[in-house]
Design a protein around this motif. Structure first.
Motif, PDB file in Angstrom:
ATOM      1  N   LYS A  90      42.156 -23.648  28.680  1.00 45.49           N
ATOM      2  CA  LYS A  90      41.503 -22.408  29.101  1.00 45.49           C
ATOM      3  C   LYS A  90      40.105 -22.245  28.518  1.00 45.49           C
ATOM      4  CE  LYS A  90      45.786 -19.813  29.646  1.00 45.49           C
ATOM      5  NZ  LYS A  90      46.621 -18.763  29.073  1.00 45.49           N
ATOM      6  N   VAL A  91      39.937 -22.575  27.247  1.00 50.14           N
ATOM      7  CA  VAL A  91      38.691 -22.290  26.554  1.00 50.14           C
ATOM      8  C   VAL A  91      37.728 -23.487  26.573  1.00 50.14           C
ATOM      9  CG1 VAL A  91      37.689 -21.609  24.324  1.00 50.14           C
ATOM     10  CG2 VAL A  91      39.834 -20.590  25.088  1.00 50.14           C
ATOM     11  N   HIS A  92      38.278 -24.697  26.480  1.00 51.25           N
ATOM     12  CA  HIS A  92      37.427 -25.876  26.323  1.00 51.25           C
ATOM     13  C   HIS A  92      37.449 -26.821  27.519  1.00 51.25           C
ATOM     14  CE1 HIS A  92      36.893 -24.514  22.260  1.00 51.25           C
ATOM     15  NE2 HIS A  92      38.192 -24.546  22.047  1.00 51.25           N
ATOM     16  N   MET A 148      58.745 -20.318   8.372  1.00 52.10           N
ATOM     17  CA  MET A 148      57.365 -20.559   8.041  1.00 52.10           C
ATOM     18  C   MET A 148      56.576 -20.813   9.330  1.00 52.10           C
ATOM     19  SD  MET A 148      55.867 -23.230   5.235  1.00 52.10           S
ATOM     20  CE  MET A 148      57.152 -22.756   4.107  1.00 52.10           C
ATOM     21  N   LYS A 149      55.461 -20.128   9.484  1.00 48.49           N
ATOM     22  CA  LYS A 149      54.642 -20.278  10.682  1.00 48.49           C
ATOM     23  C   LYS A 149      53.787 -21.536  10.604  1.00 48.49           C
ATOM     24  CE  LYS A 149      53.083 -15.846  10.681  1.00 48.49           C
ATOM     25  NZ  LYS A 149      52.150 -14.815  11.110  1.00 48.49           N
ATOM     26  N   LYS A 150      53.469 -22.068  11.783  1.00 46.94           N
ATOM     27  CA  LYS A 150      52.543 -23.184  11.920  1.00 46.94           C
ATOM     28  C   LYS A 150      51.200 -22.612  12.359  1.00 46.94           C
ATOM     29  CE  LYS A 150      55.645 -26.316  11.131  1.00 46.94           C
ATOM     30  NZ  LYS A 150      55.635 -27.127   9.941  1.00 46.94           N
ATOM     31  N   VAL A 151      50.124 -23.086  11.760  1.00 45.98           N
ATOM     32  CA  VAL A 151      48.792 -22.569  12.054  1.00 45.98           C
ATOM     33  C   VAL A 151      47.847 -23.727  12.357  1.00 45.98           C
ATOM     34  CG1 VAL A 151      46.849 -21.227  11.151  1.00 45.98           C
ATOM     35  CG2 VAL A 151      49.174 -20.608  10.520  1.00 45.98           C
ATOM     36  N   ILE A 152      47.053 -23.552  13.418  1.00 42.44           N
ATOM     37  CA  ILE A 152      46.038 -24.528  13.784  1.00 42.44           C
ATOM     38  C   ILE A 152      44.716 -23.776  13.934  1.00 42.44           C
ATOM     39  CG2 ILE A 152      45.267 -26.223  15.492  1.00 42.44           C
ATOM     40  CD1 ILE A 152      48.269 -26.285  16.442  1.00 42.44           C
ATOM     41  N   HIS A 153      43.708 -24.226  13.232  1.00 41.42           N
ATOM     42  CA  HIS A 153      42.355 -23.698  13.395  1.00 41.42           C
ATOM     43  C   HIS A 153      41.626 -24.639  14.345  1.00 41.42           C
ATOM     44  CE1 HIS A 153      42.311 -20.650  10.108  1.00 41.42           C
ATOM     45  NE2 HIS A 153      43.372 -21.356   9.769  1.00 41.42           N
ATOM     46  N   CYS A 154      41.185 -24.116  15.458  1.00 41.99           N
ATOM     47  CA  CYS A 154      40.548 -24.933  16.488  1.00 41.99           C
ATOM     48  C   CYS A 154      39.368 -25.723  15.911  1.00 41.99           C
ATOM     49  CB  CYS A 154      40.107 -24.046  17.646  1.00 41.99           C
ATOM     50  SG  CYS A 154      39.671 -24.964  19.121  1.00 41.99           S
ATOM     51  N   ARG A 155      38.615 -25.105  15.037  1.00 44.59           N
ATOM     52  CA  ARG A 155      37.466 -25.764  14.415  1.00 44.59           C
ATOM     53  C   ARG A 155      37.901 -27.036  13.673  1.00 44.59           C
ATOM     54  NH1 ARG A 155      32.717 -23.905  14.202  1.00 44.59           N
ATOM     55  NH2 ARG A 155      33.303 -21.751  14.573  1.00 44.59           N
ATOM     56  N   ASP A 156      39.092 -27.013  13.074  1.00 45.65           N
ATOM     57  CA  ASP A 156      39.592 -28.190  12.343  1.00 45.65           C
ATOM     58  C   ASP A 156      39.880 -29.362  13.272  1.00 45.65           C
ATOM     59  OD1 ASP A 156      39.415 -26.707  10.017  1.00 45.65           O
ATOM     60  OD2 ASP A 156      41.570 -26.272   9.927  1.00 45.65           O
ATOM     61  N   VAL A 157      40.132 -29.071  14.546  1.00 43.59           N
ATOM     62  CA  VAL A 157      40.402 -30.126  15.526  1.00 43.59           C
ATOM     63  C   VAL A 157      39.094 -30.784  15.973  1.00 43.59           C
ATOM     64  CG1 VAL A 157      41.459 -30.648  17.773  1.00 43.59           C
ATOM     65  CG2 VAL A 157      42.495 -28.937  16.283  1.00 43.59           C
ATOM     66  N   PHE A 177      36.382 -28.675  17.496  1.00 38.39           N
ATOM     67  CA  PHE A 177      35.658 -27.816  18.430  1.00 38.39           C
ATOM     68  C   PHE A 177      34.849 -26.776  17.662  1.00 38.39           C
ATOM     69  CE2 PHE A 177      39.239 -29.290  20.998  1.00 38.39           C
ATOM     70  CZ  PHE A 177      38.585 -29.724  22.132  1.00 38.39           C
ATOM     71  N   ASP A 178      33.733 -26.350  18.234  1.00 32.69           N
ATOM     72  CA  ASP A 178      32.936 -25.278  17.658  1.00 32.69           C
ATOM     73  C   ASP A 178      33.534 -23.961  18.150  1.00 32.69           C
ATOM     74  OD1 ASP A 178      30.997 -23.797  16.397  1.00 32.69           O
ATOM     75  OD2 ASP A 178      29.469 -24.156  17.916  1.00 32.69           O
ATOM     76  N   CYS A 179      34.656 -23.594  17.550  1.00 31.84           N
ATOM     77  CA  CYS A 179      35.461 -22.479  18.045  1.00 31.84           C
ATOM     78  C   CYS A 179      36.198 -21.833  16.874  1.00 31.84           C
ATOM     79  CB  CYS A 179      36.461 -23.024  19.071  1.00 31.84           C
ATOM     80  SG  CYS A 179      37.641 -21.808  19.693  1.00 31.84           S
ATOM     81  N   ASP A 180      36.219 -20.512  16.866  1.00 30.76           N
ATOM     82  CA  ASP A 180      36.918 -19.783  15.806  1.00 30.76           C
ATOM     83  C   ASP A 180      38.370 -19.474  16.154  1.00 30.76           C
ATOM     84  OD1 ASP A 180      34.705 -19.714  14.076  1.00 30.76           O
ATOM     85  OD2 ASP A 180      33.880 -17.956  15.101  1.00 30.76           O
ATOM     86  N   GLY A 181      38.889 -20.080  17.221  1.00 26.96           N
ATOM     87  CA  GLY A 181      40.266 -19.831  17.637  1.00 26.96           C
ATOM     88  C   GLY A 181      41.283 -20.267  16.591  1.00 26.96           C
ATOM     89  N   ILE A 182      42.308 -19.451  16.453  1.00 26.65           N
ATOM     90  CA  ILE A 182      43.409 -19.753  15.529  1.00 26.65           C
ATOM     91  C   ILE A 182      44.712 -19.600  16.294  1.00 26.65           C
ATOM     92  CG2 ILE A 182      44.606 -19.102  13.412  1.00 26.65           C
ATOM     93  CD1 ILE A 182      41.916 -17.945  12.429  1.00 26.65           C
ATOM     94  N   ILE A 183      45.541 -20.615  16.227  1.00 24.18           N
ATOM     95  CA  ILE A 183      46.826 -20.615  16.913  1.00 24.18           C
ATOM     96  C   ILE A 183      47.909 -20.507  15.855  1.00 24.18           C
ATOM     97  CG2 ILE A 183      48.407 -22.055  18.263  1.00 24.18           C
ATOM     98  CD1 ILE A 183      45.409 -23.198  19.206  1.00 24.18           C
ATOM     99  N   THR A 184      48.832 -19.567  16.051  1.00 24.84           N
ATOM    100  CA  THR A 184      49.979 -19.445  15.161  1.00 24.84           C
ATOM    101  C   THR A 184      51.241 -19.500  16.000  1.00 24.84           C
ATOM    102  OG1 THR A 184      49.916 -17.031  15.243  1.00 24.84           O
ATOM    103  CG2 THR A 184      48.735 -18.083  13.439  1.00 24.84           C
TER     104      THR A 184
END
Length: 58
Positions: A36-38, A1-10, A12-19
């Motif tokens: 890198k981004v923030h 099962m993959k782990k997913v993080i939505h940057c916006r949920d943390v 940040f005003d960011c559409d980044g998604i980490i899997t």
């Protein structure tokens, strides 16, 4: 099962998604993205806790 993080949920005003395959890998990728981004140079225990709290299984 993959782990997913939505940057916006943390908070940040960011559409980044980490899997990733594991929680550890997801945290590492999230730290790299935050740097890198923030411009976040250090992931504090509070930030790590927030990231873990919004991490989801996919």
């Amino acid at each position: 099962m993959k782990k997913v993080i939505h940057c916006r949920d943390v908070g940040f005003d960011c559409d980044g998604i980490i899997t990733a395959r594991t929680e550890e890998e997801a945290l590492t990728l999230a730290a790299e993205h935050a740097n890198k981004v923030h411009g976040v140079t250090k992931v504090t225990p509070e930030i790590a806790s927030k990231i873990k709290s919004v991490m989801r299984d996919e």
